[in-house]
Design a protein around this motif. Structure first.
Motif, PDB file in Angstrom:
ATOM      1  N   THR A   1      -7.797   1.669  -6.331  1.00  0.00           N
ATOM      2  CA  THR A   1      -8.305   2.252  -5.103  1.00  0.00           C
ATOM      3  C   THR A   1      -7.251   2.068  -4.020  1.00  0.00           C
TER       4      THR A   1
ATOM      5  N   ARG B   1      -4.796   0.926  -1.405  1.00  0.00           N
ATOM      6  CA  ARG B   1      -4.315  -0.437  -1.152  1.00  0.00           C
ATOM      7  C   ARG B   1      -3.962  -0.615   0.321  1.00  0.00           C
ATOM      8  N   LYS B   2      -4.363  -1.724   0.869  1.00  0.00           N
ATOM      9  CA  LYS B   2      -4.003  -2.014   2.252  1.00  0.00           C
ATOM     10  C   LYS B   2      -2.742  -2.865   2.231  1.00  0.00           C
ATOM     11  N   THR B   3      -2.013  -2.850   3.352  1.00  0.00           N
ATOM     12  CA  THR B   3      -0.800  -3.660   3.375  1.00  0.00           C
ATOM     13  C   THR B   3      -1.094  -5.078   3.808  1.00  0.00           C
TER      14      THR B   3
ATOM     15  N   PRO C   1      -2.423  -8.594   3.462  1.00  0.00           N
ATOM     16  CA  PRO C   1      -2.777  -9.326   2.236  1.00  0.00           C
ATOM     17  C   PRO C   1      -4.250  -9.696   2.145  1.00  0.00           C
TER      18      PRO C   1
ATOM     19  N   ARG D   1      -6.857  -8.411   3.649  1.00  0.00           N
ATOM     20  CA  ARG D   1      -7.649  -7.192   3.454  1.00  0.00           C
ATOM     21  C   ARG D   1      -7.554  -6.731   2.016  1.00  0.00           C
ATOM     22  N   ARG D   2      -6.316  -6.831   1.507  1.00  0.00           N
ATOM     23  CA  ARG D   2      -6.108  -6.353   0.146  1.00  0.00           C
ATOM     24  C   ARG D   2      -6.870  -7.236  -0.850  1.00  0.00           C
ATOM     25  N   ARG D   3      -6.841  -8.557  -0.580  1.00  0.00           N
ATOM     26  CA  ARG D   3      -7.550  -9.435  -1.496  1.00  0.00           C
ATOM     27  C   ARG D   3      -9.058  -9.169  -1.454  1.00  0.00           C
TER      28      ARG D   3
ATOM     29  N   ALA E   1     -10.359  -6.356  -0.680  1.00  0.00           N
ATOM     30  CA  ALA E   1     -10.577  -5.072  -1.346  1.00  0.00           C
ATOM     31  C   ALA E   1     -10.609  -5.270  -2.861  1.00  0.00           C
ATOM     32  N   GLY E   2      -9.728  -6.159  -3.349  1.00  0.00           N
ATOM     33  CA  GLY E   2      -9.690  -6.444  -4.786  1.00  0.00           C
ATOM     34  C   GLY E   2     -10.996  -7.055  -5.249  1.00  0.00           C
TER      35      GLY E   2
END
Ligand SMILES: Nc1ncnc2c1ncn2[C@@H]1O[C@H](COP(=O)(O)OP(=O)(O)O)[C@@H](O)[C@H]1O
Ligand SMILES: [Mg+2]
Lengths: 257, 285
Positions: free
Chosen positions: B16, B18-20, B22, B24-26, B28-29
């Motif tokens: 899906t 990806r945010k830059t 970290p 947020r990305r975690r 999102a994961g």
């Protein structure tokens, strides 16, 4: 893109410069059914010469190259090589890189290493060749992440890994953009000069043929229509009047002028 | 159902956005991994609420808490683990036998025209018989012994593995095979380094289909002809009107099916690292 490594990187572990083999083609014909793609072709290539083969699409350039590489058998006629020859003496480089997507770059180059090299020696040979084409630091990558030009350089390293004495190239640069092409041409020329193999390059680009080859051969209607020496010193300067004159001569012939 | 589906093995799992950042990305994961469980959880909560409110009668569908209680009892008595073990063993044995035969025949028919000409038509004919239609015959042959279940599961698992292996071998890029020949690979090396890896994505598609059919076949076979296993446990419970055990058995089937799928995906991920669909974003230059 990385600059190709200096020639000094190519030593020791790689093949000793064994020089090229001469090729002599006699009354070679290849028919596909009623279609006579090649008809009584005679061609002698001295050892170590760089020959470019040009011609319209479908004129039989690939067919000739596949016969030369032993991928196809002639309808009649013979192809002889002067000098001792083993399985790895003739290598072909295709228009597509044909890398194994499930093997890392280094393992792909190892595919071309001679059978007598095993284990660490094999890795070392593959690494030396990757350095030669300027991709030493990409050894651990999957082919999928490389650019088109880089993949073709890996394919070149693989073709060279056995120290071939005849290298047949079937429009290997055809799919590359103009700048990458020029870079690759310089790489191919440099390696050819270092190793001294006999090179047979099929190309549809007359300028490319003239930039690289000692001799340009035009195939038309199944036979050799033009056999032209290119007696210009290397490295050749693109756009020089001599090259332009030769290019004009070939193009007028090619277009039936 | 088409068994030789040619979609890319991970097309249903494209990363899906990806945010830059970290964190947020975690997040999102984490969200990506847990998203699939939100709906089942909500359903269970709703189910419990409706049961407690008396809207769903316990003799129709017992509350999740009642099912969990029954599960705990069965677990303590050892009966549940025994039956789960028996069923899992049957499933795996059938998968091993049917899968192996399907794999070998798929490879052979993919490589050699001779065996293909002589066997493929026969296999395609057998494929058109729903294997569960053989249950009466199988009971006549084997009674309700282990052989009956092994036979049915093997037969069901065989076809998806066979068809997808065959398809995989046949669709290996001929240019790569020619390249292997030019570089002097022996037939065995050619198989090991080019044909098998090239066919692997398709073989995994077959394996995933096979797992679904494996559970389905086993449930039906155990329900009709068995003296142990989860299906048998559910049938016994039905006779004594123990609805909670019946529901428990169904839930366990669902969980085991999910588990098998997760394990296959892990295996696929490990074997197909080279596949662009499985490459971690960010590793590309
Ligand atoms: N295996 C084959 N069977 C039938 N025809 C072929 C085969 N290979 C090449 N040809 C025909 O031979 C002609 C020359 O093909 P090719 O050597 O590939 O041309 P090109 O000069 O463009 O490389 C074409 O007309 C092609 O259709
Ligand atoms: Mg061609």
């Amino acid at each position: 893109m990385n600059a190709p490594a200096s020639p000094a990187a190519f030593s020791g572990a790689t093949a000793p410069a064994s020089g090229g083999l001469g090729v002599s083609i006699r009354r070679l014909s290849r028919h596909f059914g009623a279609k006579r793609v090649l008809e009584n072709v005679d061609l002698d290539i001295p050892a170590g010469q760089f020959v470019a083969i040009i011609g319209k699409s479908g004129c039989g350039k690939s067919t000739l190259l596949r016969l030369l590489a032993g991928l196809d058998t002639p309808t009649s006629g013979t192809i002889g090589f002067t000098g001792a020859r083993d399985d790895a003496a003739v290598r072909i480089m295709f228009q597509e890189p044909r890398l194994l997507p499930w093997q890392r770059v280094l393992a792909n180059v190892e595919v071309g290493a001679p059978a007598r090299l095993q284990g660490e020696e094999r890795h070392a040979r593959a690494r030396a060749l990757l350095a030669e084409v300027g991709l030493a630091e990409r050894a651990g990558e999957w082919p999928a992440v490389l650019s088109g030009g880089q993949r073709q350089r890996v394919a070149l390293a693989r073709a060279l890994a056995s120290g071939p004495r005849v290298l047949a190239l079937d429009e290997p640069l055809g799919a590359l953009d103009a700048l990458t092409r020029i870079e690759m041409q310089a790489l191919v020329e440099r390696i050819w000069r270092e190793q001294g193999f006999t090179a047979v390059l099929v190309t549809h680009d007359v300028a490319e043929a003239l930039a690289l080859a000692d001799r340009v051969i035009l195939i038309d209607q199944g036979r050799i229509a033009l056999d032209l020496d290119v007696p210009l010193s290397r490295p050749r300067r693109r756009g020089s009047p001599e090259l332009a004159a030769l290019e004009g001569q070939i193009l007028s012939r090619l277009l039936g002028g | 159902m088409s068994l030789a589906e040619t979609r890319s093995p991970a097309a249903d799992r494209l990363p899906t956005a990806r945010k830059t950042v970290p964190l947020r990305r975690r997040l999102a994961g984490l969200e990506g991994r847990l998203a699939g469980w939100v709906l089942p959880l909500l359903l269970v909560v709703l189910w419990e609420a409706l049961s407690r409110a008396g809207i769903i009668a316990p003799n129709v569908l017992p509350a999740p808490s009642a099912v969990a209680g029954a599960g705990w009892q069965a677990l303590k008595s050892g009966e549940l683990l025994h039956n789960m073990g028996v069923s899992t063993l049957r499933a795996l044995a059938g998968l091993a036998v049917g899968g192996l035969i399907g794999f070998v025949l798929g490879i052979a028919n993919g490589l050699w025209d001779l065996t293909f000409r002589y066997t493929d038509t026969t296999l395609q004919m057998i494929r058109n018989v729903p294997h569960l239609a053989l249950i009466p015959l199988v009971i006549l042959w084997f009674g309700i012994d282990e052989e009956a279940k092994l036979f049915l599961v093997s037969l069901g698992v065989f076809f998806p593995v066979y068809i997808n292996t065959l398809h995989g071998v046949r669709s290996v890029d001929p240019q790569l095979i020619e390249m292997g020949r030019v570089y002097g690979m022996s037939p065995f090396t050619l198989f090991r380094r080019i044909i098998l890896p090239g066919a692997l994505p398709s073989i995994f598609v077959g394996l995933r289909f096979a797992l679904g059919i494996m559970w389905l076949t086993l449930i039906v076979a155990e329900t009709i002809a068995a003296s142990s296993g989860l299906g048998y446990m559910a049938m016994q419970a039905r006779e004594f009107l123990l609805v909670d055990i019946v529901v428990l058995a169904i839930l366990i089937y669902a969980l085991l099916g999910k588990l098998a799928d997760v394990l296959t995906r892990q295996l696929e991920r490990a074997c197909l690292q080279w596949h662009p669909a499985f490459q971690k974003p960010g590793s590309a230059p």
